[in-house]
Design an enzyme around this catalytic site. Structure first.
Site, PDB file in Angstrom:
ATOM      1  N   HIS A  55       0.829  -1.200   0.000  1.00  0.00           N
ATOM      2  CA  HIS A  55       0.000   0.000   0.000  1.00  0.00           C
ATOM      3  C   HIS A  55       0.869   1.258   0.000  1.00  0.00           C
ATOM      4  O   HIS A  55       0.628   2.192  -0.766  1.00  0.00           O
ATOM      5  CB  HIS A  55      -0.922  -0.012   1.224  1.00  0.00           C
ATOM      6  CG  HIS A  55      -1.982  -1.060   1.159  1.00  0.00           C
ATOM      7  ND1 HIS A  55      -3.319  -0.760   1.001  1.00  0.00           N
ATOM      8  CD2 HIS A  55      -1.920  -2.415   1.218  1.00  0.00           C
ATOM      9  CE1 HIS A  55      -4.023  -1.873   0.966  1.00  0.00           C
ATOM     10  NE2 HIS A  55      -3.188  -2.892   1.104  1.00  0.00           N
ATOM     11  N   ASP A 162      -5.599   5.883   1.399  1.00  0.00           N
ATOM     12  CA  ASP A 162      -5.658   4.449   1.149  1.00  0.00           C
ATOM     13  C   ASP A 162      -7.055   3.928   1.445  1.00  0.00           C
ATOM     14  O   ASP A 162      -7.780   4.482   2.278  1.00  0.00           O
ATOM     15  CB  ASP A 162      -4.649   3.749   2.056  1.00  0.00           C
ATOM     16  CG  ASP A 162      -4.565   2.255   1.806  1.00  0.00           C
ATOM     17  OD1 ASP A 162      -3.723   1.844   1.002  1.00  0.00           O
ATOM     18  OD2 ASP A 162      -5.350   1.494   2.419  1.00  0.00           O
ATOM     19  N   HIS A 406       1.450 -15.636  -5.860  1.00  0.00           N
ATOM     20  CA  HIS A 406       0.373 -15.555  -4.862  1.00  0.00           C
ATOM     21  C   HIS A 406      -0.760 -14.647  -5.324  1.00  0.00           C
ATOM     22  O   HIS A 406      -1.773 -14.533  -4.649  1.00  0.00           O
ATOM     23  CB  HIS A 406       0.927 -15.062  -3.544  1.00  0.00           C
ATOM     24  CG  HIS A 406       1.480 -13.652  -3.597  1.00  0.00           C
ATOM     25  ND1 HIS A 406       2.421 -13.242  -4.512  1.00  0.00           N
ATOM     26  CD2 HIS A 406       1.221 -12.555  -2.847  1.00  0.00           C
ATOM     27  CE1 HIS A 406       2.709 -11.971  -4.316  1.00  0.00           C
ATOM     28  NE2 HIS A 406       1.989 -11.528  -3.323  1.00  0.00           N
ATOM     29  N   ASN A 410       0.193  -6.052  -7.071  1.00  0.00           N
ATOM     30  CA  ASN A 410       1.427  -5.449  -7.562  1.00  0.00           C
ATOM     31  C   ASN A 410       2.237  -6.467  -8.364  1.00  0.00           C
ATOM     32  O   ASN A 410       2.752  -6.158  -9.442  1.00  0.00           O
ATOM     33  CB  ASN A 410       2.256  -4.905  -6.396  1.00  0.00           C
ATOM     34  CG  ASN A 410       1.671  -3.648  -5.802  1.00  0.00           C
ATOM     35  OD1 ASN A 410       0.963  -2.901  -6.464  1.00  0.00           O
ATOM     36  ND2 ASN A 410       1.951  -3.404  -4.539  1.00  0.00           N
ATOM     37  N   SER A 411       2.374  -7.679  -7.824  1.00  0.00           N
ATOM     38  CA  SER A 411       3.115  -8.722  -8.539  1.00  0.00           C
ATOM     39  C   SER A 411       2.439  -9.064  -9.860  1.00  0.00           C
ATOM     40  O   SER A 411       3.105  -9.290 -10.887  1.00  0.00           O
ATOM     41  CB  SER A 411       3.224  -9.979  -7.676  1.00  0.00           C
ATOM     42  OG  SER A 411       4.032  -9.751  -6.541  1.00  0.00           O
TER      43      SER A 411
END
Length: 524
Positions: A55, A162, A406, A410-411
């Protein structure tokens, strides 16, 4: 005249004594008001990230975009400045991580400013053990008075919070500051959260007991097993907080989403058209993704990257599970067996369990986690990397052909940016929904059978072998289609941020226009 006066004050900040500023021996402005005057000369955007790495870094990257596109000002309005409100994490381990990242950005000279909020007493740590979302939400809500004070002190033109921090929206409204929600995840999760109050009534039992599908506008029918695990029980604090956030998103002046319009067009249209919350108009949406650190950096020169240099193009399966992902011996041995039987090359970033009292994985002990002689049997075609791996650099490497992940968003965006197809292995948070969307809606991933009834998200060796072969075997028609779709999404992501015609570029310009418009109204 006022604009010239404020600009003069800003220029004089670093040249006059701290006690006062004197203009024509008539006007005396105490230093305590100088920051406010400077902020009024530009549109100062405050960012309030939750302290978790994904975040914090994502919102700071979004701030860099705002600076890059609006930092100088132009005929469209004043210059934009960016100040990050730094929340002190509840643990010393997380605090050190935040401090390190803030220090790197401060040293970069990019112009992002930081304002550290006063420490607050965190909620009881007991709620953090099984109710992470509750803990984050309550902790961010406690920042409200300090956010209101910072908005006044720093002369905020806008506040971007956020999505765990919607508890400060009322404080921002009291300060008269336009407020935007920054959504770090998918439009799919946003649509689900907006729908959640209605879904609570439509589904008569807890979602973890429901065998049917739920309606999320813009997606195919979603099996209840693909919903985030923390939404499973309606009486849980996590569920209650997600209900709260889903309702509060509608009160924001806009929602900034780390996605690309062409990645999730049906979902974004459903939200914008009011199909998620019938009877209410959704706030303006600004899909500005992929929000990633895309700057070219020198090679890490890590041995795992040098090993990739010797592998054929698109031949290596990369396995990596984020900053919180780790395996015990039972899971690691199943993975090892599946990889060995698949026959494909692999680079596996394997982490061990956290040390007592911490949450972050440790370097893996390969002797304890892997089957006997596994490393010898796979020598030459596989490498197990037992520590942190430079994921972005690895995904950019020509040797990488697929990514077992996973499904952290972001990945996932990093993988799509480089056109790498995925094998989703969700572990926690919203990752089960991400996996469903990647397979069923985007078509950039092959399914992997994860035992969702087990807390450790177990995958059997035979299932991993099947998924790897499905994606990597040259003769696999399924794999060919997924690889082609991933390559298409690579072009989509890169075109979106292209100056001039890209959809994310245009969304960022609209956001800057809205911020400047609100700022002009505030200063009239």
């Amino acid at each position: 005249m006022i604009g010239h006066y404020l600009c003069l004050l800003a220029l004089l900040q670093y040249s006059l004594p701290e006690q006062c500023i004197t203009l024509s021996s008539v006007v005396v402005v105490p230093l305590i008001n100088l920051a406010k005057a400077m902020a009024m000369a530009s549109a100062n955007v405050l960012l309030l990230p939750e302290a978790g790495s994904g975040h914090l870094m994502s919102l700071i990257e979004a701030g860099k975009r705002l600076l890059a596109h609006g930092g100088r000002g132009d005929g469209e309005g004043p210059a934009v400045t960016v100040t990050v409100l730094v929340v002190r994490p509840a643990t010393s381990e997380s605090a050190a991580e935040v401090d390190a990242h803030v220090g790197r950005v401060e040293a970069s000279g990019l112009g992002v400013r930081f304002h550290r909020l006063p420490a607050v007493e965190p909620p009881p740590m007991g709620c953090a053990a099984g109710n992470v979302q509750e803990f984050k939400s309550r902790y961010m809500q406690l920042q409200a008075p300090h956010v209101r004070a910072a908005a006044a002190e720093l002369g905020a033109a806008a506040l971007v919070v956020d999505f765990f921090a919607t508890g400060v929206l009322d404080a921002a409204r009291e300060a008269g500051v336009p407020t935007y929600v920054y959504f770090t995840s998918t439009a799919a999760l946003l649509a689900l959260m907006l729908r959640l109050p209605a879904l609570e009534e439509e589904v008569p039992v807890d979602f973890e007991e429901f065998d049917g599908t739920v309606d999320v506008p813009g997606l195919p029918p979603v099996p209840a097993g693909s919903l985030p695990a923390f939404m499973g029980r309606k009486e849980s604090p996590n569920f209650k907080w997600f209900l709260y956030h889903g309702r509060r998103f509608m009160d924001a002046d806009g929602i900034i989403i780390n996605t690309v319009a062409e990645l999730e067009p049906a979902l974004l249209a459903a939200i914008a058209d009011g199909r998620c919350v019938p009877g209410r108009t959704a706030p303006p949406l600004y899909p500005i993704g992929p929000v990633l650190d895309l700057e070219d950096k020198p090679s890490s020169n890590a041995r795992c990257v040098r090993w990739l240099d010797a592998q054929p193009p698109a031949s290596v399966l990369f396995l990596c599970f984020g900053s919180m992902g780790w395996f015990d011996a039972a899971k690691a041995r199943e993975v090892a067996a599946g990889l060995e039987r698949s026959g494909h090359r692999f680079l596996w970033a394997l982490r061990g369990p956290p040390a007592a009292g911490t949450v972050h994985p440790t370097d893996a002990s390969l002797d304890e986690l892997l089957p006997e002689w596994f490393l010898e049997r796979t020598k030459g075609r596989g490498l197990v990397w037992p520590t942190w791996a430079p994921q972005k650099e690895i995904l950019a490497h020509a040797a990488i052909g697929s990514f077992v992940t996973h499904c952290g968003w972001n990945s996932t965006l990093e993988s799509l940016w480089h056109g790498v197809p995925l094998v989703p292995w969700p572990l926690y948070a919203e990752q089960r929904l991400n996996a469903f969307e990647l397979v069923r809606d985007m078509g950039v991933a092959v399914p992997l059978g994860v035992d969702g009834k087990r807390r450790d998200s177990f995958v059997e060796a035979a299932e991993l072998e099947r998924a790897v072969r499905s994606l990597m075997d040259d003769a696999s028609e399924v794999g060919r289609k997924v690889r082609e779709k991933a390559a298409e999404m690579k072009a989509v992501c890169r075109n979106a941020v292209a100056p001039g015609g890209g959809s994310s570029y245009a969304a960022l310009q609209r956001l800057l226009g809205a911020i400047r418009g609100g700022f002009s109204t505030m200063t009239q």
